[in-house]
Write a protein that holds these residues in place. Sequence first.
Motif, PDB file in Angstrom:
ATOM      1  N   ALA A   1       0.829  -1.203   0.000  1.00 37.59           N
ATOM      2  CA  ALA A   1       0.000   0.000   0.000  1.00 37.59           C
ATOM      3  C   ALA A   1       0.865   1.255   0.000  1.00 37.59           C
ATOM      4  O   ALA A   1       0.492   2.292  -0.552  1.00 37.59           O
ATOM      5  N   LEU A   2       2.010   1.123   0.649  1.00 40.43           N
ATOM      6  CA  LEU A   2       2.923   2.259   0.695  1.00 40.43           C
ATOM      7  C   LEU A   2       3.387   2.631  -0.705  1.00 40.43           C
ATOM      8  O   LEU A   2       3.516   3.820  -1.036  1.00 40.43           O
ATOM      9  N   LEU A   3       3.608   1.639  -1.500  1.00 43.48           N
ATOM     10  CA  LEU A   3       4.053   1.878  -2.874  1.00 43.48           C
ATOM     11  C   LEU A   3       3.020   2.707  -3.637  1.00 43.48           C
ATOM     12  O   LEU A   3       3.367   3.659  -4.342  1.00 43.48           O
ATOM     13  N   THR A   4       1.779   2.349  -3.472  1.00 44.24           N
ATOM     14  CA  THR A   4       0.708   3.097  -4.128  1.00 44.24           C
ATOM     15  C   THR A   4       0.785   4.566  -3.746  1.00 44.24           C
ATOM     16  O   THR A   4       0.696   5.454  -4.600  1.00 44.24           O
ATOM     17  N   ALA A   5       0.937   4.823  -2.471  1.00 46.68           N
ATOM     18  CA  ALA A   5       1.033   6.196  -1.984  1.00 46.68           C
ATOM     19  C   ALA A   5       2.218   6.906  -2.633  1.00 46.68           C
ATOM     20  O   ALA A   5       2.108   8.055  -3.068  1.00 46.68           O
ATOM     21  N   ALA A   6       3.330   6.219  -2.701  1.00 43.69           N
ATOM     22  CA  ALA A   6       4.535   6.814  -3.273  1.00 43.69           C
ATOM     23  C   ALA A   6       4.330   7.130  -4.750  1.00 43.69           C
ATOM     24  O   ALA A   6       4.683   8.215  -5.222  1.00 43.69           O
TER      25      ALA A   6
END
Lengths: 198, 198
Positions: free
Chosen positions: A103-108
């Motif tokens: 999910a962090l990747l999506t945010a990034a």
Amino acid sequence: MPVTRGRRADARRNVTAILDAAVECLSRDPDASVADIAQAAGIGRVTLYGHFASRGELLDAVFSRAMRHADAALDDLDIEGDPRQAMTALIRSSWRIVSQSRALLTAAQRGLPHGRVRELHEEPLRRIERLIERGREQGTFRADVPVPWLVATFFSVLHTAADEITAGRLDEAAAPHAITGTLLAAFTPPGQPVPAPE
Amino acid sequence: MPVTRGRRADARRNVTAILDAAVECLSRDPDASVADIAQAAGIGRVTLYGHFASRGELLDAVFSRAMRHADAALDDLDIEGDPRQAMTALIRSSWRIVSQSRALLTAAQRGLPHGRVRELHEEPLRRIERLIERGREQGTFRADVPVPWLVATFFSVLHTAADEITAGRLDEAAAPHAITGTLLAAFTPPGQPVPAPE
DNA sequence: CGTTAGTCGAACAGCGGTGTTTGAGTTAGC
DNA sequence: GCTAACTCAAACACCGCTGTTCGACTAACG
């Protein structure tokens, strides 16, 4: 000014608290606001701005820290020996990391400038690249498609698995087998038999 | 009120102009505003709201139209016969569509409610599912991983290829070979030799 | 050619976000 | 125990976006 040394202890503590809270919030909602993150960290919004000049700067710090951790986790992994076995091990370790912080990747990807995400991926990415190249030289991996394409496939399959799990279409326990099976097959040179995973 | 019949000619013309402009704008910038789209369509913002009650409704209309077109394009395709050959054909056709409207998908994923994108994908998705199932029964495709996973892999590889091209890491001419090579390998049952693509 | 459906720009209200200032309070560290 | 470093709440200005209203204008359709 998130310089972690020379600062007061509480300041340093707050910086990591912010980073941790950001990971948590952004994992839940990639569009989480600065206010949300500050609250989750148990500090005031102003304090946060005291440490990170802008939302973007915070995002960058969060993501690059996560990548550093990921790369460190991959450090104690034996990449030598039979490329296929090494690949299996690399897939398993990478999967653990990816499935946790997907999910962090999506945010990034949403909040960082184009290419920055890739830039921060560079080191762990090179690990895979090296292994693929070595396997190609030995004839274990296919050489009829470009190396960068195989690298992209590697990441793509991992992220897809994570997505499928969140969507409830893939059983978490079945994921490792599906991933390694798919990737090992995708890397096999035309004419050679597909290896049984595991 | 985008009912396409019973309305005045200019109204109908405007609706399709909006839809076309939306495709163009959203492909360039997935966060394009309603104002941008209206301007690109050569009409006023108010007029747009006369046809689509909200941004979301417009997005839904744009994307579902695109999917209808895509599904129609896949209609004149022979899925029968040797599964492997049929799959190669299906990949080629799908690739043409995906590579064209990839950016649109990003916009849809960002602006449509969770699951709606998948919902609109349903029909073309079932096509692939059917073919994979048939191939499994004949022993051409692998049966040691779930069918939905193979379907997800199919889409994933196509989208990854599109991304890699936009990023300049994959040559557009080399893409079809890389895609079919990767997917056919990924679908091959363990123990069987990987087919040479094309 | 008249009626009606549709268009248009301008202006408005509302929202939710970012980033800044202020001034007073608190805590670490020497 | 003093001082400098740090925190904090409240309030502010600002922005761009969405969606609505108004009244005048214009083109389609019979």
